[in-house]
Design a protein around this motif. Structure first.
Motif, PDB file in Angstrom:
ATOM      1  N   LEU A 459      40.662  20.239  -6.447  1.00  0.00           N
ATOM      2  CA  LEU A 459      40.722  20.353  -4.989  1.00  0.00           C
ATOM      3  C   LEU A 459      39.523  21.156  -4.518  1.00  0.00           C
ATOM      4  O   LEU A 459      39.284  22.276  -4.975  1.00  0.00           O
ATOM      5  N   VAL A 460      38.752  20.570  -3.609  1.00  0.00           N
ATOM      6  CA  VAL A 460      37.612  21.243  -2.987  1.00  0.00           C
ATOM      7  C   VAL A 460      37.988  21.537  -1.539  1.00  0.00           C
ATOM      8  O   VAL A 460      38.201  20.617  -0.753  1.00  0.00           O
ATOM      9  N   VAL A 461      38.099  22.807  -1.192  1.00  0.00           N
ATOM     10  CA  VAL A 461      38.442  23.213   0.175  1.00  0.00           C
ATOM     11  C   VAL A 461      37.162  23.611   0.881  1.00  0.00           C
ATOM     12  O   VAL A 461      36.500  24.581   0.508  1.00  0.00           O
ATOM     13  N   LEU A 462      36.811  22.850   1.909  1.00  0.00           N
ATOM     14  CA  LEU A 462      35.626  23.141   2.703  1.00  0.00           C
ATOM     15  C   LEU A 462      35.995  24.083   3.852  1.00  0.00           C
ATOM     16  O   LEU A 462      37.166  24.293   4.148  1.00  0.00           O
ATOM     17  N   ASP A 463      34.981  24.650   4.491  1.00  0.00           N
ATOM     18  CA  ASP A 463      35.217  25.621   5.575  1.00  0.00           C
ATOM     19  C   ASP A 463      36.119  26.748   5.081  1.00  0.00           C
ATOM     20  O   ASP A 463      37.003  27.240   5.803  1.00  0.00           O
ATOM     21  N   ALA A 464      35.901  27.197   3.850  1.00  0.00           N
ATOM     22  CA  ALA A 464      36.791  28.184   3.230  1.00  0.00           C
ATOM     23  C   ALA A 464      36.909  29.495   4.002  1.00  0.00           C
ATOM     24  O   ALA A 464      37.960  30.143   3.920  1.00  0.00           O
ATOM     25  N   PRO A 465      35.892  29.954   4.753  1.00  0.00           N
ATOM     26  CA  PRO A 465      36.094  31.191   5.519  1.00  0.00           C
ATOM     27  C   PRO A 465      37.227  31.103   6.534  1.00  0.00           C
ATOM     28  O   PRO A 465      37.705  32.134   7.012  1.00  0.00           O
ATOM     29  N   GLN A 466      37.679  29.902   6.869  1.00  0.00           N
ATOM     30  CA  GLN A 466      38.758  29.753   7.838  1.00  0.00           C
ATOM     31  C   GLN A 466      40.143  29.915   7.224  1.00  0.00           C
ATOM     32  O   GLN A 466      41.154  29.865   7.938  1.00  0.00           O
ATOM     33  N   LEU A 467      40.220  30.115   5.919  1.00  0.00           N
ATOM     34  CA  LEU A 467      41.520  30.283   5.269  1.00  0.00           C
ATOM     35  C   LEU A 467      42.094  31.667   5.561  1.00  0.00           C
ATOM     36  O   LEU A 467      41.468  32.687   5.277  1.00  0.00           O
ATOM     37  N   ASP A 468      43.299  31.723   6.114  1.00  0.00           N
ATOM     38  CA  ASP A 468      44.022  32.981   6.228  1.00  0.00           C
ATOM     39  C   ASP A 468      44.927  33.127   5.005  1.00  0.00           C
ATOM     40  O   ASP A 468      45.061  32.207   4.202  1.00  0.00           O
TER      41      ASP A 468
END
Length: 746
Positions: A459-468
């Motif tokens: 799994l590649v999660v993009l925009d990772a800084p948006q993860l809370d």
């Protein structure tokens, strides 16, 4: 870059109307240097008035409702696993006096018209965001799903309405209070009137007035019920500001400021009732320790300084669950889905940092990838290579625009690949790219296996800084043993709306490989944004008018110039039509906020009577199915079922009771609503009263949303350069690094 652009000449003069009236600025309590609306309510929808029924009552269950129910089921599954490891407001009656003030305060905070007031001064809190659901996290996971999908019964609402009336509070708040307090809400409210603080927008002084009306002489500032409720309220405000916990001294000081006579007892009561959790984290040594004599080791260890933190239970548990899940990935051996020779073969065929990313993923369960927009080719190459090796690889973005863009990029990568793929997807299968919310709910993605884990290997999660922390915890808990997780994103953009700073914490912790892309964003726009990322606001050469500066003197001129750019100048001089141009501004309120700009842009681009909640067919909108999510789209039509909108090709019907709560006009957005998306042309509006709202992450995020052209409506003079050079992201109090440290082997 040009300061007197040809693109702004010969445009029709237009006076902004309908929404550009004077409004209070929203720049106090900005923990990241932004107006509260820029982070606190970005991505949120205004509150509903009169939404008393179930949104699905008028027809079939909507897609948003299905998503919420699926998230609730997922949360229940995770809670069960943890247990095994451990032992809309109704409009109507005219009000006056304190009741009218209370109702106005609730609606103002929920709709984004007013920020939540400053609570903490050291550190200064991040901007607060209001949300239509009480006791919620600022991201669409778990608890909000339960609240949004379970409407109170009419009898429960009526019982609460009677209690509110007896206390002089607006009876229109009854549906929201009933949803916040659950079954027996009326009895709980009579027994503890300060539970009214569970409703978003209600402040302690307003709850005090309600309590005095109900309790009479029994009511006093030293009431332990008040101390406990104010403690929970302060922790909730801290969570809305991005903190997962508060240091005890800061919490005690805030309680004293709120008139709690015995702050220590108030905190202990909240902990005893299970409303909050306390933790003690050892502080890192900052200097050389003195030499120890024989027999002193135990005493010194006992006296090692610690910081005492207090946080809401839901965020404390989420952060602990996230640490457990990340440690499992870091300490485990990835599934043997290809020989080392096969991985090295595809890595050798790649170039530069792409090869480094492939080698890191081959050997590790958790990998971090950093870079700008151009670096997205590397996760695309990774997924392409993974498919050739037979892995079930998926990517997840935070919004539909990002999903569409990355799917196109992945398609180009797979087309260029000359290696035969062993991917088991059928030729007609959809691209393996989903949104994070859709992946967790099951509405998108590979689905789940018999154990309830996501049916994938990578799994590649993009925009990772948006993860809370809550969303990140759900993702890691959902991964099967042996799976690989890659968190990819640009560390310079704004952090998540919800509590935590997961990506930044992991970068600082250095517990797994980090691959920094060496692919710079091209052209004048790439040069400008890259400079901002290191604190430099450079003047770049833009022969094709890629960057244009439009100076303005006041708010009225800022609105006029913005409309002129979108409607006439950019389409004529740059060739980008108005429907592909996005306006970004620091906040929702004020004379040049999203509401004022959207009103002016609607008048020029799609005038109409707004017969359905202020909307007409063709209006650009942003739809928030749950707090914290912003889905850009357009209005298709309105009928008895509700407002029909199209979001990136997906048709959604918003029940009429929820339109005011979950739909805004979308010609103008805030920076947090725009994160994860890009447009051919972007107009960033910086009015004079936004100077205190600016920070390096805000400017970096807003300017970085443009693909071909950026216009800056500039009214802040030297404040822009100072913000880029001197105002970094404000700190957030989190526990993730401390929780991870003892769990990482080696």
């Amino acid at each position: 870059m040009s300061t007197e652009p040809e693109t702004t000449e010969d445009a029709e003069p237009g006076t902004p109307t309908g929404g550009a009236e004077t409004e209070a600025t929203e720049e106090d309590a900005a923990a990241s240097g932004e107006v509260p609306e820029a982070e606190a309510t970005e991505g949120e929808a205004p509150a509903a008035e009169g939404a008393e029924g179930d949104p699905a009552a008028s027809g079939e269950v909507s897609a948003a409702e299905a998503e919420l129910r699926a998230q609730r089921a997922e949360r229940e599954r995770i809670e069960q696993r943890k247990a095994e490891k451990k032992t809309p407001i109704e409009a109507g009656t005219a009000l006056s006096g304190k009741a009218a003030d209370l109702l106005a305060a609730v609606r103002a905070v929920e709709s984004g018209e007013k920020p939540v007031a400053t609570v903490f001064e050291d550190p200064e809190p991040a901007p607060r965001r209001s949300a239509p659901e009480p006791v919620r996290g600022p991201q669409p996971v778990a608890a909000e799903a339960v609240a949004a999908s379970t409407a109170p019964t009419p009898s429960a609402v009526q019982a609460v309405r009677q209690v509110l009336g007896a206390g002089g509070a607006p009876e229109a708040l009854a549906p929201q209070v009933a949803a916040a307090l659950g079954e027996g809400a009326d009895e709980l409210l009579r027994a503890d009137p300060w539970q009214l603080l569970r409703v978003a927008g209600v402040r302690p002084e307003q709850a005090d007035g309600f309590a005095r009306a109900l309790l009479g002489a029994e009511c006093g500032p030293d009431d332990e019920r008040r101390g406990r409720a104010v403690t929970v309220w302060l922790l909730e405000q801290a969570a809305l500001a991005g903190h997962t916990a508060l240091e005890m001294p800061a919490l005690l000081a805030a309680l004293a400021q709120r008139g709690v006579p015995d702050p220590d007892s108030a905190v202990q009561d909240a902990i005893a009732e299970g409303d909050a959790l306390v933790s003690q984290d050892a502080l890192e040594d900052t200097g050389a320790a003195p030499a120890r004599t024989e027999g002193e080791g135990t005493e010194e260890d006992e006296e090692r300084p610690v910081r005492v933190l207090v946080g809401l239970e839901r965020y404390a548990l989420a952060e602990e669950s996230l640490a457990d899940g990340l440690a499992r990935l870091v300490n485990s051996v990835p599934k043997q889905d290809g020989s080392a020779e096969d991985w090295e073969r595809v890595a050798a065929a790649a170039q530069g940092s792409t090869g480094e990313l492939l080698r890191a993923v081959a050997a590790h369960g958790l990998v971090l990838h950093t870079g700008g927009e151009a670096s997205l080719t590397e996760p695309a190459a990774l997924l392409t290579a993974a498919h050739t090796l037979g892995l079930r690889g998926w990517a997840a973005t935070h919004g539909p625009i990002g999903r569409t863009r990355f799917a196109a990029l992945l398609h180009r990568s797979e087309t260029r690949s000359s290696t035969p793929s062993t991917d088991t997807r059928s030729p007609g299968a959809h691209s393996p790219v989903a949104t994070v919310a859709g992946l967790l709910s099951g509405a998108e993605g590979p689905g789940r296996d018999a154990d309830g884990a996501l049916d994938l290997d990578l799994l590649v999660v993009l925009d990772a800084p948006q993860l809370d922390v809550e969303t990140a915890a759900l993702l890691t808990e959902s991964l099967p043993d042996g799976a690989r997780l890659v968190l990819a994103g640009d560390p310079g953009v704004l952090w998540s709306v919800g509590p935590g700073r997961v990506f930044a914490d992991l970068l600082a912790a250095r517990i797994c490989p980090e691959v920094a892309s060496r692919q710079p964003d091209p052209g004048p726009l790439g040069e400008l944004v890259s400079g901002i990322g290191i604190g430099e606001l450079n003047q770049v050469e833009a022969p094709g008018k890629e960057v244009v500066i439009v100076p303005v003197r006041d708010a009225g001129e800022a609105v006029h110039r913005t409309v002129q750019l979108v409607v006439d100048s950019v389409p004529r001089a740059i060739g980008v039509p108005a429907e592909e141009t996005q306006v970004i501004t620091p906040g929702h309120g004020g004379a040049v906020g999203t509401r004022a700009l959207n009103a002016a842009l609607k008048e020029r681009l799609n005038p109409g009577p707004g017969r359905f909640g202020g909307f007409d067919p063709g209006d650009r909108i942003v739809y928030s199915p749950v707090p914290g999510r912003a889905l850009p789209g357009r209005v298709v039509k309105a009928d008895a079922e509700g407002l029909h909108v199209s979001c990136e090709g997906e048709d959604v019907v918003v029940p009429k009771e929820w339109v005011e709560q979950s739909v805004r006009h979308g010609w103008a957005l805030t920076a947090h609503q725009a994160v994860g998306s890009r447009w051919p042309a972007v107009v960033v509006v910086l009015p004079g009263d936004a100077a205190q709202a600016l920070s390096r992450p805000w400017v970096y995020t807003a300017f970085g949303r443009a693909d071909r052209h950026l216009s800056v409506v500039h009214g802040v003079e030297q404040a822009l350069a100072r913000a880029v050079a001197e105002v970094p992201a404000k700190p957030r109090t989190t526990r993730l690094p401390v929780l991870l440290a003892p769990q990482i082997s080696g």
